[in-house]
Structures are given as C-alpha cells and as structure tokens.
Design an enzyme around this catalytic site. Structure first.
Site, PDB file in Angstrom:
ATOM      1  N   ASP A   1      52.194  21.708 -23.091  1.00  0.00           N
ATOM      2  CA  ASP A   1      53.012  21.679 -24.310  1.00  0.00           C
ATOM      3  C   ASP A   1      53.930  22.898 -24.323  1.00  0.00           C
ATOM      4  OD1 ASP A   1      51.651  23.980 -26.036  1.00  0.00           O
ATOM      5  OD2 ASP A   1      50.060  22.835 -25.067  1.00  0.00           O
TER       6      ASP A   1
ATOM      7  N   ASP B   1      53.935  25.153 -26.849  1.00  0.00           N
ATOM      8  CA  ASP B   1      53.423  26.003 -27.916  1.00  0.00           C
ATOM      9  C   ASP B   1      54.146  25.602 -29.212  1.00  0.00           C
ATOM     10  OD1 ASP B   1      51.457  27.977 -28.484  1.00  0.00           O
ATOM     11  OD2 ASP B   1      53.035  29.454 -28.774  1.00  0.00           O
TER      12      ASP B   1
END
Length: 292
Positions: A209, A211
């Site tokens: 991802d 973040d």
C-alpha cells in the site's frame, strides 16, 4: 566453509513451498520465553530450511506482542547460519508501488515497547549496526526474486513503527521527509537481535500500500494489504525456493559470524554466570564454559 541452514521468518503460508523435503514441525524452547510458533524444518536439495511464522499460524500475535528474542534464539538453536525476513510494508515513495519487493539495506527504529537486546546487566555487549543487513545474503535474495519474476528494488530504508495502528498523515509525511522508503512494524528489533546472535540477516519488504500520504489513494486498510499479500504469496515462496537452490554448495564465512569478538565489554571476571547461561546459543561461541 560449512553447510547452509537458512532461517526464514515470514507470514503464515510462506512455508508451503513446492518441493520441501521431509517437512517437520519442531518445538524449540528458549530461555527468553516462547517463540511465535513451532519451527518447520525441511530441505531443498542440500540446503536445510527452518521456517518461523512470525505472527504464529493464523496470525495470532500483534507486532508488539512478538517475542523477538525468543524467535531469534530459537532459530539459532535450530542451527541456522543465516536468516531472511519477508514482511509486508507500506510505501513512502511514488515509485515503490504495491507489489514491489524492496531489498532493505537500512533501518530507522521507532519502536518503544519491545525488548531489544539479549545482553544487559551482568553481561554487556554493543554490536555495530552501521550496516544492518548482510550484503551477500541480500544479493542472493535479490537475484532469486528477479528469477521468480518479482519487481525487485535493491536498497531502501525501512522505518519500523510500534503499531498496531497505522500512521497518521503527519507521521507519514515526517517519515518521507527523513528519506525513508518503506514503513512496517516487524523488522526491529529483529535485525538487531539477529546481529547479536551472529546471524547474517536480509530483509525483503513486500509493498502492499501507499501508507496514508497520497491524497489520490484510499488510505491503508487490512483488506487492501491482504489482497496484495495473497497476490505476492506465490512470488515470495518462489523467491525462497530459488534462493535455497541457488546458494553456493559451501558457505563461506561472513564477518557477521564473529561480530561478538569485538562487542563484549564486560570484563570476564565480572560476567554474570546466570546471564551467560541464557546466552548459550546466542553467544556460547565467545562465552565458552561460562555459557554451559
């Protein structure tokens, strides 16, 4: 020269590697408490593998609940000569998109609720962490990852946060300003303890991802992480398999194998025998009869 015994720390399911011979779960007791789980031992050709599910099978343990000392001690007791870590991370860089594998070479440790050393009162040691990973082992892992078809980036700084919550946007922006590349919750103090145990260590960070710093992306959620992790699971298993099969026939010594030679500072006559006995696996090579 000696044989390789490759320790692998990673998520549940990573150990389901095609061709693993003579798989067997083994319970190993540690004077530092209970490891995350039993260890799965097996072999791929001449290389013995020892797998430790970092969070326990079924992901029972949170990052701050991991007994990092027991985990590394158990791997040392199992005869491991080297350790590779595979873990999920968030990206702090535009170019490190989900699905990328980063071969980490530096860390910033922001954890605060974990036991970080095998040594302490009665037996003090200071190991160097200037270069926290083994370049030889990291290169082997990078080559194996490329052969498996993964997108490999060699080099990157891993910010280890305490967790279990994800970052605030302000924290994410701060870590980016520090020059960090990925963020996770598990590689510290794991890497420090591996060094104290004279185990060469390599970290493969699997980006899941961005973040929470990117405004145009939905903020990190467990469901997103699991989706990317499942997609990367086959690549991660293939990386471990290819790495084990491509290691040189004999293991050349590493400077990390003897790093405690210059780390112990407590005078021999002042060393606590009880502390030394707890370190029979980690530091028995340098403590000799005191660790028995």
């Amino acid at each position: 020269m000696a044989e390789w015994v490759l320790g692998v720390i990673g998520g549940s399911g990573l150990y389901e590697i095609e061709g693993l011979q003579d798989p067997r779960w083994v319970k190993i007791d540690s004077p530092f408490g209970a490891p995350s789980d039993e260890l799965l031992t097996g072999s791929l050709g001449p290389v013995k593998l020892v797998f430790l599910p970092r969070h326990g099978r079924g992901h029972r343990l949170p990052p701050s609940g991991l007994n990092f000392r027991a985990n590394i001690d158990a791997l040392k007791r199992a005869g491991c000569t080297d350790v590779i870590s595979l873990s999920a991370v968030g990206s702090l860089r535009e170019a490190l998109e989900p699905g990328t594998f980063v071969v980490v070479d530096q860390f910033i440790d922001r954890t605060f609720a974990r036991e970080k050393s095998f040594f302490g009162e009665g037996l003090v040691a200071h190991v160097s962490m200037a270069e926290p990973v083994c370049p030889r082992l990291s290169a082997f892992a990078a080559d194996a990852g490329r052969a498996a078809g993964a997108r490999i980036i060699e080099g990157g700084t891993y910010l280890c946060m305490e967790g279990p919550q994800f970052s605030t946007k302000a924290e994410s922006a701060l870590y980016r300003s520090w020059g960090c590349d990925v963020i996770g919750m598990t590689n510290m103090p794991e890497a420090k303890l591996a060094r104290e145990a004279e185990l060469p260590y390599a970290s493969i960070a699997m980006v899941t991802d961005y973040d929470c710093w990117r405004e145009d992306f939905e903020h990190v959620q467990v469901s997103h992480i699991l989706e990317v992790l499942h997609g990367n699971a086959d690549l991660a298993r293939d990386l471990v398999r290819r790495m084990a099969q491509s290691l040189p026939a004999r293991r050349e010594p590493s400077p990390i194998d003897t790093c405690l030679d210059t780390a112990l500072i407590t005078a021999p006559q002042a060393r606590d025998p009880m502390a030394a006995r707890r370190l029979d696996a980690v530091a028995g090579r340098v403590l000799g009869n005191l660790a028995k």
